[in-house]
Design a protein around this motif. Structure first.
Motif, PDB file in Angstrom:
ATOM      1  N   GLY A   1      13.679   7.376   6.797  1.00  9.63           N
ATOM      2  CA  GLY A   1      14.448   8.141   5.821  1.00  9.63           C
ATOM      3  C   GLY A   1      14.622   7.471   4.478  1.00  9.63           C
ATOM      4  O   GLY A   1      15.297   8.023   3.596  1.00  9.63           O
ATOM      5  N   ARG A   2      14.004   6.297   4.293  1.00 10.57           N
ATOM      6  CA  ARG A   2      14.123   5.564   3.031  1.00 10.57           C
ATOM      7  C   ARG A   2      12.741   5.329   2.456  1.00 10.57           C
ATOM      8  O   ARG A   2      11.756   5.210   3.190  1.00 10.57           O
ATOM      9  CB  ARG A   2      14.808   4.214   3.262  1.00 10.57           C
ATOM     10  CG  ARG A   2      16.153   4.301   3.936  1.00 10.57           C
ATOM     11  CD  ARG A   2      16.681   2.931   4.302  1.00 10.57           C
ATOM     12  NE  ARG A   2      16.820   2.059   3.139  1.00 10.57           N
ATOM     13  CZ  ARG A   2      17.347   0.841   3.198  1.00 10.57           C
ATOM     14  NH1 ARG A   2      17.756   0.339   4.357  1.00 10.57           N
ATOM     15  NH2 ARG A   2      17.453   0.110   2.110  1.00 10.57           N
ATOM     16  N   PRO A   3      12.632   5.226   1.112  1.00  9.23           N
ATOM     17  CA  PRO A   3      11.324   4.908   0.534  1.00  9.23           C
ATOM     18  C   PRO A   3      10.788   3.585   1.062  1.00  9.23           C
ATOM     19  O   PRO A   3      11.533   2.601   1.155  1.00  9.23           O
ATOM     20  CB  PRO A   3      11.613   4.827  -0.969  1.00  9.23           C
ATOM     21  CG  PRO A   3      12.839   5.660  -1.175  1.00  9.23           C
ATOM     22  CD  PRO A   3      13.651   5.454   0.081  1.00  9.23           C
ATOM     23  N   ALA A   4       9.529   3.567   1.449  1.00  8.82           N
ATOM     24  CA  ALA A   4       8.897   2.310   1.844  1.00  8.82           C
ATOM     25  C   ALA A   4       9.044   1.313   0.697  1.00  8.82           C
ATOM     26  O   ALA A   4       8.893   1.657  -0.471  1.00  8.82           O
ATOM     27  CB  ALA A   4       7.428   2.532   2.162  1.00  8.82           C
ATOM     28  N   GLY A   5       9.334   0.082   1.048  1.00  3.20           N
ATOM     29  CA  GLY A   5       9.599  -0.942   0.050  1.00  3.20           C
ATOM     30  C   GLY A   5      11.074  -1.236  -0.103  1.00  3.20           C
ATOM     31  O   GLY A   5      11.443  -2.287  -0.647  1.00  3.20           O
ATOM     32  N   SER A   6      11.932  -0.311   0.383  1.00  4.38           N
ATOM     33  CA  SER A   6      13.375  -0.509   0.280  1.00  4.38           C
ATOM     34  C   SER A   6      14.016  -0.786   1.632  1.00  4.38           C
ATOM     35  O   SER A   6      15.239  -0.883   1.730  1.00  4.38           O
ATOM     36  CB  SER A   6      14.037   0.726  -0.339  1.00  4.38           C
ATOM     37  OG  SER A   6      13.993   1.835   0.548  1.00  4.38           O
TER      38      SER A   6
ATOM     39  N   GLU B   1       4.995  11.829   5.551  1.00  6.42           N
ATOM     40  CA  GLU B   1       5.825  10.798   4.932  1.00  6.42           C
ATOM     41  C   GLU B   1       5.081   9.475   4.774  1.00  6.42           C
ATOM     42  O   GLU B   1       5.696   8.428   4.596  1.00  6.42           O
ATOM     43  CB  GLU B   1       7.104  10.590   5.753  1.00  6.42           C
ATOM     44  CG  GLU B   1       8.010  11.816   5.750  1.00  6.42           C
ATOM     45  CD  GLU B   1       9.361  11.550   6.378  1.00  6.42           C
ATOM     46  OE1 GLU B   1       9.431  10.667   7.264  1.00  6.42           O
ATOM     47  OE2 GLU B   1      10.339  12.204   5.976  1.00  6.42           O
ATOM     48  N   ARG B   2       3.744   9.559   4.809  1.00  7.93           N
ATOM     49  CA  ARG B   2       2.959   8.339   4.647  1.00  7.93           C
ATOM     50  C   ARG B   2       2.149   8.375   3.360  1.00  7.93           C
ATOM     51  O   ARG B   2       1.832   9.440   2.833  1.00  7.93           O
ATOM     52  CB  ARG B   2       2.021   8.147   5.838  1.00  7.93           C
ATOM     53  CG  ARG B   2       2.765   7.699   7.087  1.00  7.93           C
ATOM     54  CD  ARG B   2       1.812   7.322   8.177  1.00  7.93           C
ATOM     55  NE  ARG B   2       1.535   8.440   9.078  1.00  7.93           N
ATOM     56  CZ  ARG B   2       0.520   8.492   9.919  1.00  7.93           C
ATOM     57  NH1 ARG B   2      -0.363   7.509   9.943  1.00  7.93           N
ATOM     58  NH2 ARG B   2       0.349   9.523  10.718  1.00  7.93           N
ATOM     59  N   SER B   3       1.836   7.210   2.860  1.00  9.30           N
ATOM     60  CA  SER B   3       0.954   7.072   1.707  1.00  9.30           C
ATOM     61  C   SER B   3      -0.400   6.616   2.243  1.00  9.30           C
ATOM     62  O   SER B   3      -0.508   5.544   2.841  1.00  9.30           O
ATOM     63  CB  SER B   3       1.518   6.033   0.729  1.00  9.30           C
ATOM     64  OG  SER B   3       0.665   5.859  -0.371  1.00  9.30           O
TER      65      SER B   3
ATOM     66  N   ILE C   1       0.812  -1.223   0.000  1.00 12.47           N
ATOM     67  CA  ILE C   1       0.000   0.000   0.000  1.00 12.47           C
ATOM     68  C   ILE C   1       0.841   1.268   0.000  1.00 12.47           C
ATOM     69  O   ILE C   1       0.287   2.373  -0.029  1.00 12.47           O
ATOM     70  CB  ILE C   1      -0.904   0.042   1.244  1.00 12.47           C
ATOM     71  CG1 ILE C   1      -0.052   0.193   2.517  1.00 12.47           C
ATOM     72  CG2 ILE C   1      -1.805  -1.183   1.321  1.00 12.47           C
ATOM     73  CD1 ILE C   1      -0.829   0.625   3.727  1.00 12.47           C
ATOM     74  N   SER C   2       2.182   1.152   0.030  1.00  8.90           N
ATOM     75  CA  SER C   2       2.995   2.256   0.535  1.00  8.90           C
ATOM     76  C   SER C   2       3.920   2.930  -0.463  1.00  8.90           C
ATOM     77  O   SER C   2       4.879   3.592  -0.071  1.00  8.90           O
ATOM     78  CB  SER C   2       3.820   1.766   1.734  1.00  8.90           C
ATOM     79  OG  SER C   2       2.963   1.363   2.776  1.00  8.90           O
ATOM     80  N   LEU C   3       3.682   2.807  -1.746  1.00  8.34           N
ATOM     81  CA  LEU C   3       4.475   3.581  -2.700  1.00  8.34           C
ATOM     82  C   LEU C   3       4.321   5.069  -2.373  1.00  8.34           C
ATOM     83  O   LEU C   3       3.224   5.579  -2.213  1.00  8.34           O
ATOM     84  CB  LEU C   3       3.984   3.321  -4.125  1.00  8.34           C
ATOM     85  CG  LEU C   3       4.656   4.146  -5.227  1.00  8.34           C
ATOM     86  CD1 LEU C   3       6.150   3.872  -5.289  1.00  8.34           C
ATOM     87  CD2 LEU C   3       4.003   3.872  -6.581  1.00  8.34           C
ATOM     88  N   GLY C   4       5.459   5.750  -2.244  1.00  6.30           N
ATOM     89  CA  GLY C   4       5.438   7.174  -1.921  1.00  6.30           C
ATOM     90  C   GLY C   4       5.643   7.481  -0.454  1.00  6.30           C
ATOM     91  O   GLY C   4       5.862   8.638  -0.093  1.00  6.30           O
ATOM     92  N   ALA C   5       5.586   6.464   0.407  1.00  2.00           N
ATOM     93  CA  ALA C   5       5.830   6.669   1.829  1.00  2.00           C
ATOM     94  C   ALA C   5       7.331   6.578   2.112  1.00  2.00           C
ATOM     95  O   ALA C   5       8.115   6.071   1.301  1.00  2.00           O
ATOM     96  CB  ALA C   5       5.074   5.638   2.659  1.00  2.00           C
ATOM     97  N   VAL C   6       7.721   7.058   3.296  1.00  2.00           N
ATOM     98  CA  VAL C   6       9.124   7.048   3.712  1.00  2.00           C
ATOM     99  C   VAL C   6       9.223   6.366   5.071  1.00  2.00           C
ATOM    100  O   VAL C   6       8.478   6.704   6.002  1.00  2.00           O
ATOM    101  CB  VAL C   6       9.689   8.479   3.794  1.00  2.00           C
ATOM    102  CG1 VAL C   6      11.129   8.466   4.299  1.00  2.00           C
ATOM    103  CG2 VAL C   6       9.613   9.168   2.431  1.00  2.00           C
ATOM    104  N   VAL C   7      10.134   5.402   5.184  1.00  2.00           N
ATOM    105  CA  VAL C   7      10.363   4.663   6.428  1.00  2.00           C
ATOM    106  C   VAL C   7      11.811   4.884   6.849  1.00  2.00           C
ATOM    107  O   VAL C   7      12.734   4.510   6.111  1.00  2.00           O
ATOM    108  CB  VAL C   7      10.103   3.150   6.238  1.00  2.00           C
ATOM    109  CG1 VAL C   7      10.330   2.408   7.541  1.00  2.00           C
ATOM    110  CG2 VAL C   7       8.696   2.893   5.737  1.00  2.00           C
TER     111      VAL C   7
END
Length: 379
Positions: A175-180, A289-291, A167-173
């Motif tokens: 300091g890094r893009p969610a998914g990475s 920083e959330r999608s 669900i999280s393209l565009g979010a940041v975890v």
């Protein structure tokens, strides 16, 4: 109901109106070509998504569930392996583990975020000396799992960290893009997602060149990437078509404005509904920083509130009425009521409110007013 303003949950007619030219253009473009599946448009989409995610590889496939399935297969997870995953999530977080023959090991979730609780994971790890092959947390609704804490646990136990970031393209975890943030991540392009397609589609994210090569073979029946009808492994059919890719490439041009609008609407809901606590609890603040996929509140008398809103033309959605450990498909794991109390409380209280980028502030105000009336307040 006819005397009330109708607010559909998905609002497809309004929501997809800006998509129509993109859909028609994508169909026309692909129909004039001789390239229909896994061709240049898919490759261009993979490049753009990899850049968005800050990873070396984004491997396109047929769905977000397919992405998780492929990721587990590519890492050789299978029979005899144990994978810790949340007791409260969409079914794919656990079913894909079972599909590869591994055992889903459930852990409870955090009350505030509904995501995998690192403390609960630590308890599971300490209670059983059998090895765990991977942790599979899932970001949920508009909330992000504590990936830093889960990474420490995974590293400490020699386990992989697989990020269900569907669900999280565009979010940041952190300091890094969610998914990475894990050893592998995924995105879903199901139409309801912030970057929604015109059907199911997904990608697998990885920094590993070798894993990416395996993924590209697995998604296409295990076929060699250069020689047709030469197969190196048993794979599946989880390919992305060119129409979907062409459409998503067009939608990506608008994606940042979609994210901003969804965040604005989530903030508006929070401002209007926060005073209703503790009868109604809103998601944690701080959406920058959330999608925002769904705006899910936790409501006392959830089912009565839902019925009240429906009588007034406002549709809502229950995500998810049954925690995973109590689903019939996982009965063989031997869990019962009370095993994961937070998951069970959320299953009985979470209610998703209408939210999509084409909604206006007046609709948010209307929904919030009706919820306030239900709880006996003054809108």
């Amino acid at each position: 109901m006819s005397n009330h303003l109708r607010v559909p949950y998905h609002g497809w007619a309004t929501r997809t109106r800006p998509w129509r030219d993109d859909v028609l253009d994508a169909l026309a473009e692909v129909s004039r070509s001789d390239a229909f599946i896994l061709k240049d448009r898919v490759a261009r989409l993979e490049e753009r998504i990899a850049a968005e995610a800050g990873v070396r590889h984004a491997v396109a496939c047929a769905s977000g569930t397919g992405a998780l399935h492929l990721g587990l297969l590519a890492h050789g997870i299978g029979p005899g392996d144990r994978v810790i995953t949340p007791a409260y999530s969409f079914i794919a977080s656990a079913s894909t583990i079972a599909l590869v023959g591994a055992e889903p090991v459930f852990a409870d979730v955090e009350e505030e975020t509904a995501t995998l609780d690192p403390a609960a994971v630590a308890s599971v790890l300490s209670a059983d000396d059998r090895p765990v092959r991977a942790l599979l947390p899932a970001h949920l609704f508009c909330n992000l799992a504590d990936m830093a804490a889960l990474r420490r646990l995974a590293t400490g136990h020699g386990a992989l960290l697989i990020e269900d970031s569907a669900i999280s393209l565009g979010a940041v975890v952190d300091g890094r893009p969610a998914g990475s943030a894990g050893d592998l991540g995924v995105y879903s392009f199901f139409p309801g997602k912030p970057l929604g397609g015109i059907g199911d589609a997904g990608v697998v994210l990885t920094q590993d060149d070798e894993v990416a090569g395996v993924l590209r073979e697995l998604r296409n029946h295990g076929q060699d990437r250069s020689v047709r009808f030469l197969y190196h492994r048993v794979g599946i059919n989880s390919r992305m078509d060119e129409v979907t890719a062409a459409f998503l490439l067009r939608r990506l041009d608008h994606f940042q404005s979609v994210l901003r609008r969804r965040r604005e609407l989530a903030r508006s809901y929070g401002e209007r509904l926060r005073p209703l606590a503790p009868a109604l609890k809103t998601p944690p603040d701080g959406f920058a920083e959330r999608s925002v996929y769904t705006y899910a509140v936790r409501a006392e008398e959830r089912d009565a509130l839902r019925a009240y809103l429906l009588e007034r033309g406002i549709e809502t959605m229950v995500h998810y009425p049954h925690p995973l450990h109590l689903q019939p498909v996982f009965r063989h794991l031997g869990h019962g009521a009370g095993d994961f109390p937070v998951a069970e409380r959320l299953a009985g209280s979470v209610l998703a409110l209408p939210l999509h980028e084409e909604m206006d502030e007046g609709t948010v105000d209307h929904v919030a007013e009706e919820i306030t009336r239900f709880y006996g307040g003054r809108p």
